[in-house]
Design an enzyme around this catalytic site. Sequence first.
Site, PDB file in Angstrom:
ATOM      1  N   LYS A 132       4.567   8.467   9.117  1.00  0.00           N
ATOM      2  CA  LYS A 132       4.282   7.820  10.403  1.00  0.00           C
ATOM      3  C   LYS A 132       5.305   8.208  11.488  1.00  0.00           C
ATOM      4  CE  LYS A 132       1.067   4.669   8.440  1.00  0.00           C
ATOM      5  NZ  LYS A 132       1.033   3.907   7.206  1.00  0.00           N
TER       6      LYS A 132
ATOM      7  N   ASP B 133       9.230   2.319  -0.086  1.00  0.00           N
ATOM      8  CA  ASP B 133       8.220   3.028   0.692  1.00  0.00           C
ATOM      9  C   ASP B 133       8.388   2.602   2.148  1.00  0.00           C
ATOM     10  OD1 ASP B 133       6.082   4.060   1.983  1.00  0.00           O
ATOM     11  OD2 ASP B 133       4.553   3.290   0.592  1.00  0.00           O
TER      12      ASP B 133
ATOM     13  N   TYR C 127       0.859  -1.192   0.000  1.00  0.00           N
ATOM     14  CA  TYR C 127       0.000   0.000   0.000  1.00  0.00           C
ATOM     15  C   TYR C 127       0.889   1.233   0.000  1.00  0.00           C
ATOM     16  CZ  TYR C 127      -3.474   3.401   1.721  1.00  0.00           C
ATOM     17  OH  TYR C 127      -4.305   4.486   1.874  1.00  0.00           O
TER      18      TYR C 127
END
Length: 431
Positions: free
Chosen positions: A271, A243, A142
């Site tokens: 994050k 990523d 994702y």
Amino acid sequence: MSRSTHLLARAMEVIPGGVNSPVRAFNAVGGDPPFIARGEGCEVVDVDGHHYLDLVGSWGPLILGHADTAVLGAAMAAASRGSSFGAPTEGEIELAEEIVARVPSVDKVRLCSSGTEATMHALRLSRGVTGRDLIVKLEGCYHGAHDGVLVKAGSGVATFSRGEATAQPGSPGVPAATAALTLVAPFNDPGAIRALLEAHDQQIAAVILEPVAGNMGCVPPAPGYLQELRRMCTDAGTHLIFDEVMTGFRVGRGSAQERFGVTPDLTCMGKVVGGGYPLAAFGGSAAIMDQLAPLGPIYQAGTLSGNPVAVAAGRATLRQLDDACYERLETLGDRLEEAIQPALTYHKCSMNRVGSMFTVFFRPTPPTRFDEVQQCDLEGFGRFFRAALNGGVYLPPSQYEAAFLPARLTDEQLDRIVDGLTSALVAAHVH
Ligand SMILES: *Cc1c(COP(=O)(O)O)cnc(C)c1O
């Protein structure tokens, strides 16, 4: 009626599904989400006064737990000087210097506000630099909610769309023409990437992946896999983009690329880097990053990019993430895995874990790729999730997500997590 139930009904009137990001609605596991009133260290407390040991941590950022004193102090001090200027500030340099010092492949970094933006900008940069249009992504990874990566994606896309055909857009509204620029290969299958690179010679700008997948549940890279991707991309003149929005500063001081010893061309972060505030970043070599405007021709921008409050929180977070902290995270992960392994085996479940990132899978052997995760007993996972929640352990509400241990967890709290998850495994199998 509980206060959470009441609030959900009220939220549904004005917010689609009552939530501002779909997995929060608990559709995949059943039951209604508790509305959170506050966080206290490694726990969250809902509006009905229930306490939960929090293994979601806002989906990864809260590696130091909630309202950490130093992070809170830094954010409050920054906010009191003004929330945003849209002009350069010294704090941005300090955060960039800290990122560059830690992440092996990053000489220069640009700050933005979400992981979605980080991957969107990184992909444009790769396309701009290579002059190629195609990208390759991996099934179950994702990369945020923008069009080009919503193809065979993990996280909420996997949770909400089941069994669609390969290379179809993962959501209505993604034009087929956009999805057609995104080629998809299975995770942990270097041969599939080699075949794509050969079939589309000189046309693939970048291969983007999560070096440890976290959005199909936690799925680690097979030994040598990342190294092989690195070689193939170099040979093809294709960028390798890691990523690391989830793994960045989570699986090691210098992120997954340091842990596995592989150097990508571009790295996306989010994050943890924002310490729970809206902040993300992407970076790479000076030669690539200097192609961005204003030095180069490739456009990228953001009104709140490098927001002073988020930057202060990110700096205060990274500053505390020293070697001792990462050792503690490894120890906590080792102990948890060792303690629940017998129950997992007994109940024909399995676990993947990298440091403090893990997923319990409702299948007997740990999955290595997305189609194996799709074979999990999702009903069983739902019962496990609800039993854990009732027992005071808050897990991510989907089989397609990773859970996180916070560094400040005490031994006593870890024991409660072990007990809670073990009881939940029993409850999931008695029905
Ligand atoms: C969470 C996540 C994103 C998206 O980040 P947002 O801040 O939600 O836009 C992208 N990539 C990975 C690997 C993620 O885990």
